[in-house]
Enzyme design. Structure first.
Site, PDB file in Angstrom:
ATOM      1  CG  ASN A  69      -0.395   0.794   2.375  1.00 20.14           C
ATOM      2  OD1 ASN A  69      -0.463   2.016   2.422  1.00 20.14           O
ATOM      3  ND2 ASN A  69       0.209   0.052   3.308  1.00 20.14           N
ATOM      4  CB  CYS A 128       4.458   6.036   7.137  1.00 19.17           C
ATOM      5  SG  CYS A 128       3.815   6.009   5.449  1.00 19.17           S
ATOM      6  CE  LYS A 163       2.692   0.186  12.820  1.00 16.43           C
ATOM      7  NZ  LYS A 163       1.357   0.149  12.236  1.00 16.43           N
ATOM      8  CG  ASN A 190       4.495   1.108   9.460  1.00 19.12           C
ATOM      9  OD1 ASN A 190       3.887   0.607   8.519  1.00 19.12           O
ATOM     10  ND2 ASN A 190       4.186   2.295   9.935  1.00 19.12           N
TER      11      ASN A 190
HETATM   12  C1  SIN Z   1      -0.657   5.336   5.039  1.00 26.80           C
HETATM   13  O1  SIN Z   1      -1.720   5.793   5.458  1.00 26.80           O
HETATM   14  O2  SIN Z   1      -0.093   5.852   4.092  1.00 26.80           O
HETATM   15  C2  SIN Z   1      -0.019   4.141   5.711  1.00 26.80           C
HETATM   16  C3  SIN Z   1       0.568   4.541   6.981  1.00 26.80           C
HETATM   17  C4  SIN Z   1       1.806   3.790   7.356  1.00 26.80           C
HETATM   18  O3  SIN Z   1       2.335   3.006   6.561  1.00 26.80           O
HETATM   19  O4  SIN Z   1       2.303   4.027   8.437  1.00 26.80           O
END
Ligand code: SIN
Length: 305
Positions: A69, A128, A163, A190
């Site tokens: 993602n 992230c 995190k 993560n």
């Molecule tokens: C996102 O909302 O882009 C994912 C967040 C993440 O990977 O910490």
């Protein structure tokens, strides 16, 4: 059924499963549904100061053993999101507010605003892997992790969960830094930074090119990270990455996690995953003579055996 309740950094959970940040946590109503399905706690979407659209589509690629993602931290901003937290709090289970920011000060201020919005704890997104100027860009050095946690500690009273990113040469060093800075708990891991290319079009599939890999493919990485962190710090650890069964959760707990978060399996299997994982954990515990989840924590380490 076995009593699965646990206490992690002052948060009392009816069972060790938590909703991971980023799935079904956009609205108070969806978080209430997750609570109704049996989660022990909920982590909100990562929230910033201002509304943010996120990365261009496509933002998700479904792979054989996981998801890639690059959402890009889309969110309505802390002011609007406070209403969703209010709603989610009707569930009665702990609501942990995830925050991200572009500087140490911004993260600490957002944590303070998250606490004021009613969150029972804050999770600092220091990890992230695909949002420019945020997440892992701040959370990849021990110095910055320590100073973010210290600043946040100075501005909040609720427990601070850091995190951390696995995209580093030593996640144990990052965990030690978070502990020095005053974090109450480590969340690991993560997503792993990755990409996918469509051979026909010869183009990266994700709008952002790079994204974060989650799901079953990353479970061995997550378990290894938790194992290393357990040997490095005294504060509790919450394990996350590829958990979809009771045995997956138990593996993380034996590596040193006091609780676990589930994200991708909620996406692929729905909210029934919380009940399923708890049922399978209970069965394993009963069959193997564990009276409480606490007894599982860290048993894979020679010193605990
Ligand atoms: C996102 O909302 O882009 C994912 C967040 C993440 O990977 O910490």
């Amino acid at each position: 059924m076995t009593d699965l309740s646990v206490e992690v950094c002052g948060l009392r959970l009816r069972n060790p499963t938590m909703l991971a940040s980023g799935v079904l946590d956009e609205t108070g109503k969806s978080m209430l549904a997750v609570a109704k399905a049996g989660a022990g706690a909920i982590v909100t979407k990562s929230i910033g100061r201002d509304p943010r659209v996120g990365h261009p589509n496509p933002t998700v690629v479904e792979l054989d053993h996981g998801l890639l993602n690059a959402m890009g931290l889309p969110n309505p901003g802390i002011e609007l999101y406070a209403e969703e937290i209010n709603e989610a709090k009707k569930s009665g289970i702990p609501i942990i507010g995830s925050v991200f920011g572009g500087t140490e000060e911004e993260i600490a201020d957002l944590a303070m605003l998250m606490e004021r919005s009613g969150a029972d704890a804050v999770e600092l997104n220091l990890s992230c892997p695909h949002a420019k100027g945020y997440g892992a860009e701040l959370g990849s050095t021990p110095e910055r992790v320590e100073s973010i946690c210290r600043l946040t500690r100075g501005k909040t009273k609720v427990p601070i969960l850091a995190k951390l990113t696995p995209n580093t040469s030593s996640i144990a060093d990052l965990a030690r830094a978070a502990e020095r800075g005053g974090a109450h708990c480590i969340v690991a891991i993560n997503t792993l930074k990755g990409m996918a290319i469509d051979p026909e079009s010869r183009q990266p599939i994700l709008g952002n090119k790079f994204g974060g890999l989650s799901g079953p493919a990353i479970k061995p990485v997550g378990v290894r990270c938790v194992y290393e962190i357990y040997e490095a710090v005294q504060i509790p650890i919450i394990g996350v990455g590829g958990i979809a069964s009771g045995k997956d959760a138990i593996e993380y707990m034996m590596a040193g996690a006091s609780a676990v978060q589930i994200g991708t399996a909620v996406w692929t299997e729905g909210t029934g995953i919380f009940g399923k994982v708890c049922k399978e954990m209970s069965k394993f515990m009963k069959e193997n003579g564990y009276a409480t989840p606490r007894e599982l924590v860290g048993v894979a380490h020679p010193a605990r055996r």
